[in-house]
Design an enzyme around this catalytic site. Structure first.
Site, PDB file in Angstrom:
ATOM      1  N   ASP A  24     -20.780  15.173   3.125  1.00  0.00           N
ATOM      2  CA  ASP A  24     -21.062  13.765   2.824  1.00  0.00           C
ATOM      3  C   ASP A  24     -21.887  13.707   1.549  1.00  0.00           C
ATOM      4  O   ASP A  24     -23.080  14.000   1.571  1.00  0.00           O
ATOM      5  CB  ASP A  24     -21.814  13.186   4.037  1.00  0.00           C
ATOM      6  CG  ASP A  24     -22.548  11.896   3.726  1.00  0.00           C
ATOM      7  OD1 ASP A  24     -22.123  11.164   2.809  1.00  0.00           O
ATOM      8  OD2 ASP A  24     -23.540  11.598   4.432  1.00  0.00           O
ATOM      9  N   ASP A  32     -16.769  12.955   2.450  1.00  0.00           N
ATOM     10  CA  ASP A  32     -15.961  12.233   1.461  1.00  0.00           C
ATOM     11  C   ASP A  32     -15.343  13.202   0.457  1.00  0.00           C
ATOM     12  O   ASP A  32     -15.630  14.399   0.478  1.00  0.00           O
ATOM     13  CB  ASP A  32     -16.814  11.165   0.756  1.00  0.00           C
ATOM     14  CG  ASP A  32     -18.165  11.719   0.333  1.00  0.00           C
ATOM     15  OD1 ASP A  32     -18.182  12.827  -0.224  1.00  0.00           O
ATOM     16  OD2 ASP A  32     -19.209  11.054   0.582  1.00  0.00           O
ATOM     17  N   ASP A 210       2.793  15.303  10.213  1.00  0.00           N
ATOM     18  CA  ASP A 210       2.241  14.985  11.526  1.00  0.00           C
ATOM     19  C   ASP A 210       3.365  14.643  12.520  1.00  0.00           C
ATOM     20  O   ASP A 210       4.311  13.940  12.162  1.00  0.00           O
ATOM     21  CB  ASP A 210       1.327  13.759  11.326  1.00  0.00           C
ATOM     22  CG  ASP A 210       0.480  13.424  12.517  1.00  0.00           C
ATOM     23  OD1 ASP A 210      -0.334  14.259  12.920  1.00  0.00           O
ATOM     24  OD2 ASP A 210       0.630  12.305  13.053  1.00  0.00           O
ATOM     25  N   GLU A 262       4.054  19.881  12.034  1.00  0.00           N
ATOM     26  CA  GLU A 262       3.345  19.922  13.309  1.00  0.00           C
ATOM     27  C   GLU A 262       4.348  19.611  14.405  1.00  0.00           C
ATOM     28  O   GLU A 262       4.929  18.527  14.427  1.00  0.00           O
ATOM     29  CB  GLU A 262       2.236  18.869  13.333  1.00  0.00           C
ATOM     30  CG  GLU A 262       1.360  19.018  14.559  1.00  0.00           C
ATOM     31  CD  GLU A 262       0.783  17.719  15.099  1.00  0.00           C
ATOM     32  OE1 GLU A 262      -0.249  17.788  15.786  1.00  0.00           O
ATOM     33  OE2 GLU A 262       1.364  16.640  14.874  1.00  0.00           O
TER      34      GLU A 262
HETATM   35  C1  GLC Z   1      -1.360  14.686  15.286  1.00  0.00           C
HETATM   36  C2  GLC Z   1      -2.756  14.816  14.762  1.00  0.00           C
HETATM   37  C3  GLC Z   1      -3.693  14.188  15.743  1.00  0.00           C
HETATM   38  C4  GLC Z   1      -3.314  12.736  15.902  1.00  0.00           C
HETATM   39  C5  GLC Z   1      -1.866  12.591  16.323  1.00  0.00           C
HETATM   40  C6  GLC Z   1      -1.379  11.181  16.188  1.00  0.00           C
HETATM   41  O1  GLC Z   1      -1.167  15.433  16.416  1.00  0.00           O
HETATM   42  O2  GLC Z   1      -3.057  16.156  14.516  1.00  0.00           O
HETATM   43  O3  GLC Z   1      -5.028  14.317  15.339  1.00  0.00           O
HETATM   44  O4  GLC Z   1      -4.124  12.148  16.868  1.00  0.00           O
HETATM   45  O5  GLC Z   1      -1.032  13.358  15.499  1.00  0.00           O
HETATM   46  O6  GLC Z   1      -1.231  10.847  14.841  1.00  0.00           O
END
Ligand code: GLC
Length: 558
Positions: A24, A32, A210, A262
């Site tokens: 920060d 930030d 994501d 992910e």
């Molecule tokens: C992914 C992210 C997580 C988030 C989810 C919804 O899994 O890593 O932190 O809550 O997506 O966007």
């Protein structure tokens, strides 16, 4: 653009920065972009090749920034676009690649597209950007399906139409403030291609995608026995076509731009997303979720290597991230704490001194495996300090939507997101400037005085010194992290395993053997030059020989 033969991402060590918890610079209690810029040299000195930034885009912060209301801007809370450009430039000076987060499955409910959809009404092109559906029941008062949300509660929310009457429902896999985009609508694909171009033109090296595998839903919305959603992932669903489109965008730029996805899917399903014309790599969550057990880890390593090799993609190795109970705590306590998606840490107690020592010892050993195995490795900030999960955060400071949506039954993920301790003997441990007007957004435990970067830099036996040593070794001996792996122990042997033992070879380099002893009793080390050991070795049966103690790993040049 054509790719280099051995592009950087295939064996990169990527350091994950959670912007609100890193540093920060402005005294607001929240990290930030300037704070990150000020500490890029720390990441470089650690020995990482790249940083991945969790979202810093404008957001109501219902899900810590994973609810984006503008995909091509910086939230004032984190700084400005000039700060971001400076960050990119400074990263270049430090030879660090920069990966940013792309959140395509859902936006914030405050995103202009969703606000327009609410206003425009049923059947409009605006609503077609998301998943709106009529409810069931006589007056549409029942949700279109029984599907539940990942964060707890239902995945459908009913809206009030312009006439003030209850109307259609919209679908959200996560919180109600995170409506899911309709990826079967070409306008959504076009929009995200523009978002990719926007950041690629600015100079980012890659994207972390994501919830990458959930973009396409089964819009028959058929009820499921366990109320979980149906997410088709096969060719026919169109999801692979989306990634082929993304890949074409990335390939238009020079410098081997990449994407890491992910997905919680099984190895063979993940591999389908990593075919040469789709995405580049995926987080290896299997490695992260495996409990401290030689047989399970052996299988996880062997099977993921096989699955990814089948599509010529590199494997990644992941031990920690912002969604999981910290590894020191997982390895130090007997129970496996990872739930299916969001870890259920309800009732999780702080570690005893003995458990903390064991968890730390095991995390040191696992760090060696993480960084020695061939492929790319991810380090979540604080992992290199051996931070444990913070288990005693008071209810009032918790922010994870899981906590609210389960009415406190699951405490959620805040415990792995507590701000970094940099220096000093009391909070905020250099996270915020001395004259900060606000306290850190989550309180740091007093005991972290012994775990600060400054304290660990002084101490050769610290976790931080260990990570630095391993990363330095990885650079010096390219067989580590890049070699071809063969097994000395049989990963599928039925008898009880005590250790993982592999051999790594690379043309023009001396081979090494990597051994991780999961048990409490020692095992013999192969003869050769000891390159690294996560704890002190024991004297062997004859002169000049050594034994590898329990919960310890080593690398030997043979
Ligand atoms: C992914 C992210 C997580 C988030 C989810 C919804 O899994 O890593 O932190 O809550 O997506 O966007």
């Amino acid at each position: 653009m054509t790719e280099a033969k051995n592009p950087w991402w295939r064996s990169a060590v990527v350091y994950q920065i959670y912007p609100r918890s890193f540093h920060d610079s402005s005294g607001t209690g929240i990290g930030d972009l300037r704070g990150i810029i000020n500490h890029l040299s720390y990441v470089k000195e650690l020995g990482a090749d790249a940083i991945w930034l969790s979202p810093f885009y404008p957001s109501p912060q219902v899900d810590a920034g994973y609810d984006v209301s503008d995909y091509t801007a910086v939230d004032p809370m984190f700084g400005t676009m000039d700060d971001f450009d400076l960050l990119l430039a400074e990263a270049k000076v430090h030879s660090l690649k920069v990966i940013v987060d792309l959140v395509p499955n859902h936006s914030s409910d405050q995103h202009p597209f969703f606000q327009a959809a609410l206003k425009a009404g049923p059947g409009s092109p605006e609503r077609a950007m998301y998943h709106f559906a009529d409810g069931r029941g006589e007056n549409g008062e029942l949700p279109p399906s029984n599907w539940g949300s990942v964060f707890g509660g239902p995945s459908w929310t009913r809206v009030t139409e312009a006439d003030g009457q209850p109307g259609q429902w919209y679908y959200h896999l996560f919180a109600r403030e995170q409506p899911d985009f309709n990826w079967e609508n070409p306008a959504v694909v076009d929009y995200f291609e523009d978002v990719l171009h926007f950041w690629l033109k600015r100079g980012v090296d890659g994207f972390r995608i994501d919830v990458s595998d959930a973009l396409i839903k089964d819009t028959s919305w058929a009820d499921t026995p366990d109320a979980s959603p149906i997410i088709p992932k096969d060719e026919a669903s169109g999801v692979h076509e989306i990634y082929r489109r993304f890949r074409k965008v990335l390939d238009q730029y020079d410098g081997d731009r990449m994407a890491v996805i992910e997905t919680g899917a099984a190895d063979d399903v993940v591999a389908q997303f990593l075919r040469p014309d789709e995405m580049h790599q995926a987080f290896n969550f299997r490695f992260l979720k495996t409990p401290w057990d030689a047989a399970q880890f052996s299988r996880a390593v062997a099977e993921s290597l096989t699955a990814y090799e089948s599509v010529s993609a590199p494997t990644t190795w992941v031990m920690d991230n912002h969604d999981s109970t910290r590894s020191v705590t997982r390895y130090g306590s007997a129970v496996s704490l990872i739930g299916d998606y969001v870890p259920d840490v309800s009732g999780l107690e702080a570690l005893t001194a003995e458990q903390f020592a064991l968890g730390t010892r095991r995390a040191r050993a696992m760090a060696l495996l993480l960084l020695a195995l061939p492929g790319s490795a991810y380090i979540y900030s604080g992992q290199e300090l051996g931070l444990p999960e913070v288990t005693d955060l008071p209810d009032e400071v918790l922010t994870d939507p899981t906590f609210f949506r389960t009415e406190g039954k699951q405490r959620g993920r805040d415990g792995c997101r507590v701000p970094m301790p940099w220096s000093g003997s009391e909070p905020p441990f250099g996270f915020s400037p001395p004259d900060a007007s606000e306290k850190p957004w989550l309180p740091q435990p007093e005991q972290w005085r012994d775990l600060t970067v400054a304290a660990q830099t002084e101490d050769e036996s610290s976790m931080l010194s260990w990570y630095r040593e391993l990363l330095e070794l990885r650079k010096r001996e390219p067989v580590i992290g890049e070699g071809t792996l063969s097994w000395v122990t049989d990963p599928f042997a039925a008898e009880k395993h005590q250790r993982i033992h592999v051999r790594l070879t690379k043309e023009g380099h001396r081979p090494v053997e990597v051994i991780l002893n999961f048990a409490d009793t020692p095992v013999e080390l192969p003869e050769g030059e000891l390159l690294a050991a996560s704890a002190r070795l024991l004297p062997g049966p004859v002169a000049d020989t050594h034994l590898l103690p329990g919960n310890t790993a080593a690398i030997v040049a043979v």
